[in-house]
Design an enzyme around this catalytic site. Structure first.
Site, PDB file in Angstrom:
ATOM      1  N   ARG A 138       0.825  -1.213   0.000  1.00  0.00           N
ATOM      2  CA  ARG A 138       0.000   0.000   0.000  1.00  0.00           C
ATOM      3  C   ARG A 138       0.854   1.255   0.000  1.00  0.00           C
ATOM      4  NH1 ARG A 138      -4.060  -0.236   4.568  1.00  0.00           N
ATOM      5  NH2 ARG A 138      -5.223  -1.415   2.997  1.00  0.00           N
ATOM      6  N   TYR A 139       1.822   1.308   0.902  1.00  0.00           N
ATOM      7  CA  TYR A 139       2.689   2.476   1.001  1.00  0.00           C
ATOM      8  C   TYR A 139       3.945   2.247   0.170  1.00  0.00           C
ATOM      9  CZ  TYR A 139      -0.228   3.457   5.106  1.00  0.00           C
ATOM     10  OH  TYR A 139      -1.276   3.685   5.947  1.00  0.00           O
ATOM     11  N   ARG A 142       6.757   0.397   2.279  1.00  0.00           N
ATOM     12  CA  ARG A 142       6.376  -0.661   3.209  1.00  0.00           C
ATOM     13  C   ARG A 142       5.553  -1.721   2.508  1.00  0.00           C
ATOM     14  NH1 ARG A 142       3.943   3.831   6.716  1.00  0.00           N
ATOM     15  NH2 ARG A 142       4.742   4.907   4.881  1.00  0.00           N
ATOM     16  N   CYS A 200      -4.898 -18.290  13.032  1.00  0.00           N
ATOM     17  CA  CYS A 200      -4.684 -17.658  14.337  1.00  0.00           C
ATOM     18  C   CYS A 200      -4.999 -18.674  15.418  1.00  0.00           C
ATOM     19  CB  CYS A 200      -5.596 -16.443  14.527  1.00  0.00           C
ATOM     20  SG  CYS A 200      -5.243 -15.038  13.454  1.00  0.00           S
ATOM     21  N   CYS A 223     -10.469 -12.970  16.762  1.00  0.00           N
ATOM     22  CA  CYS A 223     -11.186 -11.794  17.227  1.00  0.00           C
ATOM     23  C   CYS A 223     -12.382 -11.557  16.314  1.00  0.00           C
ATOM     24  CB  CYS A 223     -10.268 -10.574  17.209  1.00  0.00           C
ATOM     25  SG  CYS A 223      -8.744 -10.764  18.162  1.00  0.00           S
ATOM     26  N   CYS A 248     -12.191  -8.913  13.371  1.00  0.00           N
ATOM     27  CA  CYS A 248     -10.969  -9.019  12.564  1.00  0.00           C
ATOM     28  C   CYS A 248     -11.132  -8.395  11.177  1.00  0.00           C
ATOM     29  CB  CYS A 248     -10.584 -10.494  12.421  1.00  0.00           C
ATOM     30  SG  CYS A 248      -9.126 -10.768  11.391  1.00  0.00           S
ATOM     31  N   ARG A 274      -9.438  -9.041   8.617  1.00  0.00           N
ATOM     32  CA  ARG A 274      -9.260 -10.058   7.571  1.00  0.00           C
ATOM     33  C   ARG A 274     -10.129 -11.282   7.824  1.00  0.00           C
ATOM     34  NH1 ARG A 274      -3.669  -8.533   8.481  1.00  0.00           N
ATOM     35  NH2 ARG A 274      -3.377  -6.709   7.164  1.00  0.00           N
ATOM     36  N   ASP A 316     -12.563  -1.161  11.968  1.00  0.00           N
ATOM     37  CA  ASP A 316     -12.818  -1.192  10.529  1.00  0.00           C
ATOM     38  C   ASP A 316     -14.237  -1.663  10.230  1.00  0.00           C
ATOM     39  OD1 ASP A 316     -10.220  -0.364   9.871  1.00  0.00           O
ATOM     40  OD2 ASP A 316      -9.461  -2.420   9.956  1.00  0.00           O
ATOM     41  N   ASP A 347      -8.069   3.653   9.603  1.00  0.00           N
ATOM     42  CA  ASP A 347      -7.504   3.049   8.395  1.00  0.00           C
ATOM     43  C   ASP A 347      -8.550   3.276   7.308  1.00  0.00           C
ATOM     44  OD1 ASP A 347      -5.619   1.782   6.882  1.00  0.00           O
ATOM     45  OD2 ASP A 347      -5.440   0.049   8.210  1.00  0.00           O
ATOM     46  N   LYS A 390      -3.615   4.835   6.907  1.00  0.00           N
ATOM     47  CA  LYS A 390      -3.939   5.324   8.245  1.00  0.00           C
ATOM     48  C   LYS A 390      -3.984   6.855   8.271  1.00  0.00           C
ATOM     49  CE  LYS A 390      -1.617   1.319  10.257  1.00  0.00           C
ATOM     50  NZ  LYS A 390      -1.067   0.849   8.945  1.00  0.00           N
TER      51      LYS A 390
END
Length: 415
Positions: A156-157, A160, A169, A173, A176, A178, A338, A375, A382
């Site tokens: 994205r950046y 980075r 996982c 959560c 999440c 994703r 999100d 985000d 962000k």
């Protein structure tokens, strides 16, 4: 070492027992105390929970992260051994949510077995609210798929890249970002071919100086696989920074073993971003895991998602942020939740996040005040959201307001 070797690992000698580990399973081999190695701390709460719900399990097995993964609570039958499930929770688990349910025994011990409104329980056990799609929500709200030039990599950046090392996982959560991709049993925990291509992409893209290893949770991978990945990234001259994003110290702290720490020391300099949600996660076990990581030379930062009914009270947020400082973790980001599908019951107004920062600034050390960010949906990255402390100018003097509402004047210079 080839990553392929991680498919069948030899027993390690850093834990107080030995295991035979495959990519998806962990089968106990035999318990072998190693008196020369320090034992992992076990809180009274964990000990009481183990004796009540896992009476035949030894302390050394409980403190083995493979045992924890193998005994993760997943379905209604598993959860009802521990929790008095509400009808809403039971109905949700029978619904069509794409995100599976998984809670490590260790983390289950931190949750209230009788109260569906318990903050940690709300984060892990589904409710029917997550089956309701609200306006503005999306499967991939951050448009990660459109910014993925190659499997398991998001770029994205300019400088980075986010390396999605696994889709697995140890605990899921419910909010999440994703949830569209993690936890699906038919998908591999990692794929050698995808990793090789992603490494090649980074090697051929000199603008990438910072790589964040995420997922899923990369610390659910075997040591050998993580070592291969870390050292492969370290071999790329223009990669200056390697970060690991994980919730493992909160949900599976015994994963931070001596053998894993040796790998981290060899791969330094590294940074680690840890996901914390509530002060109830700051247990002696988590403090031990963070201490081991910090002693291995890793700067630790926290990422917290602002969640309605979980951490959106000023006292709760202060307790979390100051508690993180006590265990050598620097609060870094406070995320607005999100807008994934079915997240409305978790999301707060943005004004609540600004209020949280106002209730931290001046009341706690500046080191304990995270950046509050959204985000941006659509892949904008962000965006920081800040309380307003500048009240304009009076001539050449800038008018300021401090955390208590006091008014102050600063002699500004002309532009």
């Amino acid at each position: 070492m080839s990553i392929d070797n991680a498919e069948s690992l030899s027993p390690t000698d850093d834990d107080p027992f030995q295991w035979k580990v495959s990519c998806h399973t962990a089968t106990p081999h035999r318990c072998k105390p190693l008196h020369e190695k320090p034992r992992f701390v076990q809180s009274d709460r964990s000990r009481e929970f183990r004796k009540r719900y896992f009476p035949g399990v030894s302390s050394c097995d409980w403190n083995n992260w493979h045992w924890q993964l193998q005994n993760t609570l997943r379905g209604v039958e598993d959860l009802e051994r521990v929790f008095r499930l509400a009808d809403d929770e039971r109905d949700a688990m029978a619904g069509a949510s794409g995100l599976p349910t998984a809670v490590t025994p260790y983390y289950a011990a931190l949750m209230d077995p009788d109260n569906p409104s318990d903050p940690l329980r709300r984060c892990m056990i589904p409710t029917t609210a997550e089956l309701v799609a609200s306006p503005g929500e999306a499967v991939d709200p951050l448009a990660e798929e459109s910014q993925s030039p190659i499997d398991c990599l998001i770029h994205r950046y300019p400088d980075r890249a986010l390396f999605l090392a696994t889709e697995y996982c140890s605990a899921y959560c419910r909010y999440c970002t994703r949830s569209r991709m993690v936890g699906h049993s038919q998908r591999k925990r990692y794929c050698h071919e995808h990793w090789e291509k992603a490494i090649a992409y980074i090697r051929e893209t000199p603008a990438v100086r910072d790589v964040i290893i995420s997922g899923g949770d990369p610390l659910t991978l075997p040591d050998e696989a993580l070592e291969w990945l870390l050292m492969s990234l370290r071999s790329i001259p223009h990669v200056e920074v390697v970060r690991i994003g994980t919730k493992t110290p909160a949900v599976l702290p015994m994963r931070i073993t001596s053998s894993f720490l040796k790998i981290l020391r060899r791969a330094n300099p590294l940074w680690m971003s840890l996901h914390f949600t509530h002060p109830g996660e700051l247990t002696p076990e988590t403090a031990e895991a963070c201490s081991r990581l910090a002693d291995a030379g890793l700067p630790l930062g926290s990422q917290t998602v602002l969640l309605r009914g979980v951490n959106d009270e000023a006292a709760t947020m202060r307790s979390l942020m100051t508690g993180l400082m006590r265990i050598r973790v620097r609060p870094y980001y406070l995320y607005q939740c999100d807008p994934i599908l079915g997240s409305a019951h978790f999301r707060t107004p943005v004004s609540k996040g600004v209020e949280m920062i106002q209730n931290l600034r001046g009341h706690v050390s500046g080191y304990a005040v995270p950046h509050y960010v959204i985000d941006a949906p659509g892949g904008g990255g962000k965006i920081p959201i800040l309380p307003e402390y500048v009240d304009g100018k009076d001539g050449d003097r800038l008018q300021l307001r401090n955390y208590r509402g006091g008014r102050y004047s600063y002699p500004d210079l002309p532009e």
